[in-house]
Design an enzyme around this catalytic site. Structure first.
Site, mmCIF file in Angstrom:
data_model
loop_
_atom_site.group_PDB
_atom_site.id
_atom_site.type_symbol
_atom_site.label_atom_id
_atom_site.label_comp_id
_atom_site.label_asym_id
_atom_site.label_seq_id
_atom_site.Cartn_x
_atom_site.Cartn_y
_atom_site.Cartn_z
ATOM 1 C CB SER A 1 -0.876 0.050 1.251
ATOM 2 O OG SER A 1 -1.649 -1.104 1.367
HETATM 3 N N1 SAH Z 1 0.718 -5.221 4.377
HETATM 4 C C1 SAH Z 1 1.309 -5.646 3.143
HETATM 5 C C2 SAH Z 1 0.369 -5.439 1.987
HETATM 6 C C3 SAH Z 1 0.204 -6.692 1.205
HETATM 7 S S1 SAH Z 1 -1.079 -6.708 0.014
HETATM 8 C C4 SAH Z 1 2.667 -5.006 2.918
HETATM 9 O O1 SAH Z 1 3.071 -4.138 3.688
HETATM 10 O O2 SAH Z 1 3.347 -5.401 1.985
HETATM 11 C C5 SAH Z 1 -2.268 -7.745 0.816
HETATM 12 C C6 SAH Z 1 -1.840 -9.142 1.106
HETATM 13 O O3 SAH Z 1 -2.968 -9.818 1.662
HETATM 14 C C7 SAH Z 1 -1.420 -9.974 -0.098
HETATM 15 O O4 SAH Z 1 -0.115 -10.412 0.095
HETATM 16 C C8 SAH Z 1 -2.404 -11.143 -0.106
HETATM 17 O O5 SAH Z 1 -1.825 -12.376 -0.495
HETATM 18 C C9 SAH Z 1 -2.832 -11.180 1.355
HETATM 19 N N2 SAH Z 1 -4.085 -11.868 1.626
HETATM 20 C C10 SAH Z 1 -5.249 -11.865 0.929
HETATM 21 N N3 SAH Z 1 -6.155 -12.652 1.541
HETATM 22 C C11 SAH Z 1 -5.558 -13.176 2.644
HETATM 23 C C12 SAH Z 1 -5.954 -14.061 3.679
HETATM 24 N N4 SAH Z 1 -7.167 -14.615 3.709
HETATM 25 N N5 SAH Z 1 -5.072 -14.373 4.645
HETATM 26 C C13 SAH Z 1 -3.816 -13.840 4.652
HETATM 27 N N6 SAH Z 1 -3.372 -13.003 3.703
HETATM 28 C C14 SAH Z 1 -4.223 -12.667 2.704
#
Ligand code: SAH
Length: 269
Positions: free
Chosen positions: A116
């Site tokens: 993000s």
């Molecule tokens: N906070 C992260 C943002 C990652 S984007 C950062 O700083 O990089 C959101 C992430 O949520 C993705 O990697 C995706 O694979 C994960 N995601 C989606 N659904 C999920 C779930 N049910 N459990 C765990 N992770 C999930």
């Protein structure tokens, strides 16, 4: 607002991975707008993971400029601004993108997912801290991704439990975070839609992926006095930030601004 509870209990960092598998795709639109180099990116070019040199991306001055922009955008929690000024975002992105690391832009992190933009990370954490005096207790993050937000959270919470459903990213985050030696960050591979009951109750829950509804488990695992912040599809069909406070008598929900997060998916992959 009541002070958010702290939970000093130590827990194992081992997650139980669910066995379900739901491979999925992320809409290309979340990435498309991030791949064009911007003209304002001539700060320095250094590979991610390089050692501090005092200039360029390794310099805290670059992060302080980002913090000044965040403050100008209205972010004001000193703990959040300090955390944003401390965590080296360039260590979490691919070397081809490091010169965009301190711009207010989301960036691809592999496997169709995105980190993000700093403004959104800071805004969500500021919401988590609203009304809290001092650090949060235990925090659950859904969607570790590259681990950046978990690192920021580690500066505002006593313990951070961060779940990722994609093995590749879970491992990438582990590698990215090794450098920082953050003893209070626990990376968990598993389906975050189920939460992580072993760590509950949580003073705060934050999701980095947007679902159609809020999983019941998150509401159950939130402490009384705790707060949840999650992008969720609202009645209008658009994603918005949802803030839910758990009180002794029930839940209070607020729908805030529109956002664009990658989808929350069930199962692991
Ligand atoms: N906070 C992260 C943002 C990652 S984007 C950062 O700083 O990089 C959101 C992430 O949520 C993705 O990697 C995706 O694979 C994960 N995601 C989606 N659904 C999920 C779930 N049910 N459990 C765990 N992770 C999930």
């Amino acid at each position: 607002m009541a002070q958010r509870p702290g939970f000093p209990i130590k827990l194992s960092s081992q997650a139980q991975a669910s066995t379900a598998k739901t491979p999925g795709k992320t809409p290309a639109k979340t990435i498309a707008k991030t791949i064009h180099p911007s003209p304002a990116t001539k700060v320095a070019i250094k590979p991610a993971g390089s050692d501090p040199q005092g200039l360029g991306l390794d310099s805290s001055a670059v992060r302080q400029r980002m913090v000044q922009k965040l403050a100008a955008q209205g972010l004001k929690n000193p703990m959040v601004l300090h955390a944003m000024g401390t965590v080296e975002r360039h260590r979490f992105v691919e070397s081809a993108l490091v010169n965009q690391a301190y711009e207010d832009t989301s960036l691809p992190i592999g496997l169709g997912q995105t980190i993000s933009k700093p403004n959104v990370v800071a805004r969500m954490i500021e919401l988590l801290l609203e009304g809290a005096t001092g650090k949060l207790g235990r925090v659950l993050e859904i969607g570790t991704g590259c681990g950046y937000q978990a690192a920021v959270l580690s500066h505002v919470a006593t313990e951070v439990y961060s779940m990722e459903r994609l093995k590749g990213l879970h491992e990438k985050a582990r590698a990215n975070l090794r450098h920082f030696r953050l003893a209070n960050v626990h990376l968990l591979f598993g389906d975050g839609m189920l939460g992580y009951p072993k760590g509950a109750p949580y003073a705060a829950i934050i999701s980095a992926a947007g679902g159609e509804t809020l999983p019941q488990q998150w509401l159950e695992q939130l402490a009384v006095g705790g707060r949840l912040v999650a992008p969720t599809v609202t009645a209008s069909g658009q994603q918005a930030l949802l803030v839910v406070d758990k009180t002794a008598t029930g839940f209070k929900q607020n729908v805030l601004e529109a956002v664009h997060f990658v989808p929350l998916k069930s199962g692991i992959s």
